[in-house]
Design an enzyme around this catalytic site. Structure first.
Site, PDB file in Angstrom:
ATOM      1  N   LYS A   1       6.565  -1.989   1.871  1.00 49.68           N
ATOM      2  CA  LYS A   1       5.384  -1.399   2.525  1.00 49.68           C
ATOM      3  C   LYS A   1       4.173  -2.318   2.337  1.00 49.68           C
ATOM      4  CE  LYS A   1       3.199   3.139   3.186  1.00 49.68           C
ATOM      5  NZ  LYS A   1       3.684   3.384   4.564  1.00 49.68           N
TER       6      LYS A   1
ATOM      7  N   TYR B   1       0.833  -1.203   0.000  1.00 51.07           N
ATOM      8  CA  TYR B   1       0.000   0.000   0.000  1.00 51.07           C
ATOM      9  C   TYR B   1       0.864   1.249   0.000  1.00 51.07           C
ATOM     10  CZ  TYR B   1       0.805   1.113   4.974  1.00 51.07           C
ATOM     11  OH  TYR B   1       1.377   1.475   6.170  1.00 51.07           O
TER      12      TYR B   1
ATOM     13  N   ARG C   1       8.217   4.093  -4.821  1.00 52.38           N
ATOM     14  CA  ARG C   1       8.322   3.114  -3.731  1.00 52.38           C
ATOM     15  C   ARG C   1       7.312   1.991  -3.929  1.00 52.38           C
ATOM     16  NH1 ARG C   1       7.715   5.112   2.369  1.00 52.38           N
ATOM     17  NH2 ARG C   1       5.575   5.437   1.656  1.00 52.38           N
TER      18      ARG C   1
ATOM     19  N   ARG D   1      -8.354 -20.678  -1.630  1.00 53.14           N
ATOM     20  CA  ARG D   1      -7.230 -20.313  -0.767  1.00 53.14           C
ATOM     21  C   ARG D   1      -6.093 -21.309  -0.952  1.00 53.14           C
ATOM     22  NH1 ARG D   1      -5.358 -21.741   4.316  1.00 53.14           N
ATOM     23  NH2 ARG D   1      -4.425 -20.056   5.555  1.00 53.14           N
TER      24      ARG D   1
END
Length: 286
Positions: free
Chosen positions: A150, A32, A51, A100
């Site tokens: 991040k 994010y 970034r 999943r």
């Protein structure tokens, strides 16, 4: 009601949907960025975009948009939400496979998920907290070893903020091997005389976009910058301290673990750096 962006569409926030199989939800498999907006313009957008690409690359995650499209989306959200001061939150995950599984899905068949939304913060640059400073406590840093990416793995930083709140403080500085790494959502600094001391870049801390700009402005203002580790004990003996982040800019720290720094009020260096950063960032905003 806010307009948000989800996978190519601008939608009312009440109509936004992401699959329960999305790996951001199941695995925290996502990254994010948060870009501040002042006067309807984006602060440090280029740094955040670069970034973001680095974080995606480190996780071998494809980007669903190019930098030009990303800027267009940000600007469109500012316009549609009539955003004057606030933030734009961006999250990209590895997408939603059919079920999943720990193994990464094939990006050719499972496109990345991209979500953006605005947060209105009137008077963002005139925060009352900046005038009185904040109080921090120290906590053990038990996060994973790639804090330079991040990611959306923010459970421990959230716990750290709650530890601080329970202790009557505003935030927490994390400590590893006796040395401060960073704040829960910000980079940490101390000031001794005219010397600004902050931990050097490595995998141990986030490579802050605001950090880079503030250190550049500090050097241009003939302030001495020393990039090295420091302990909580050294911090308690500093003349002043502060944090930097996209949402707080430069925020003075006036107390660490109950010990007041200097006169217990925001110091000269941190106040001056906040002024410079906000002024220069407004000039360069897009």
């Amino acid at each position: 009601m806010r307009t948000v962006y989800v996978n190519g569409d601008y939608l009312p926030e009440t109509e936004a949907r992401v699959s329960i199989f999305d790996r951001g939800f199941l695995m925290a498999d996502g990254v994010y960025e948060v870009t501040s907006v002042l006067g309807g313009k984006l602060i440090d957008f280029e740094g955040h975009a670069k970034r973001l690409q680095r974080s995606l690359g480190e996780l071998d995650m494809p980007s669903p948009v190019d930098p030009g499209e990303l800027l267009e989306i940000h600007r469109e959200l500012v316009t549609r939400n009539d955003l004057e001061d606030g933030m734009i939150y961006l999250q990209i995950t590895r997408g939603a496979p059919e079920d999943r599984d720990f193994a990464f899905p094939d990006p050719a068949t499972t496109p990345a998920t991209i979500v953006l939304f605005t947060q209105s913060k009137p008077g963002l640059a005139d925060s009352p907290a900046a005038k009185k400073g904040i109080k921090v406590i120290s906590i053990e840093d038990i996060r994973w070893g790639r804090r330079d990416i991040k990611t959306v793995q923010l459970l421990y930083p959230s716990m750290g903020k709650m530890m601080a709140k329970k202790a009557g403080a505003d935030d927490a500085w994390m400590v590893e091997d006796g040395m401060v790494t960073e704040g829960t959502s910000n980079n940490a600094y101390i000031v001794k005389g005219n010397r600004i001391i902050t931990r050097a870049l490595s995998n141990d801390i986030l490579h802050g976009i605001t950090r880079a700009a503030v250190l550049r402005f500090a050097r241009e203002a003939q302030m001495e910058v020393e990039e090295r580790s420091f302990s909580i004990d050294e911090a308690k003996q500093a003349d002043e301290a502060f944090i930097t982040s996209a949402s707080t800019f430069v925020m003075p720290v006036v107390e660490i673990d109950g010990v007041a720094l200097g006169d217990g009020v925001p110091g000269r260096v941190s106040q001056r750096l906040r002024e410079i950063y906000i002024d220069e960032s407004r000039k360069a905003a897009v």
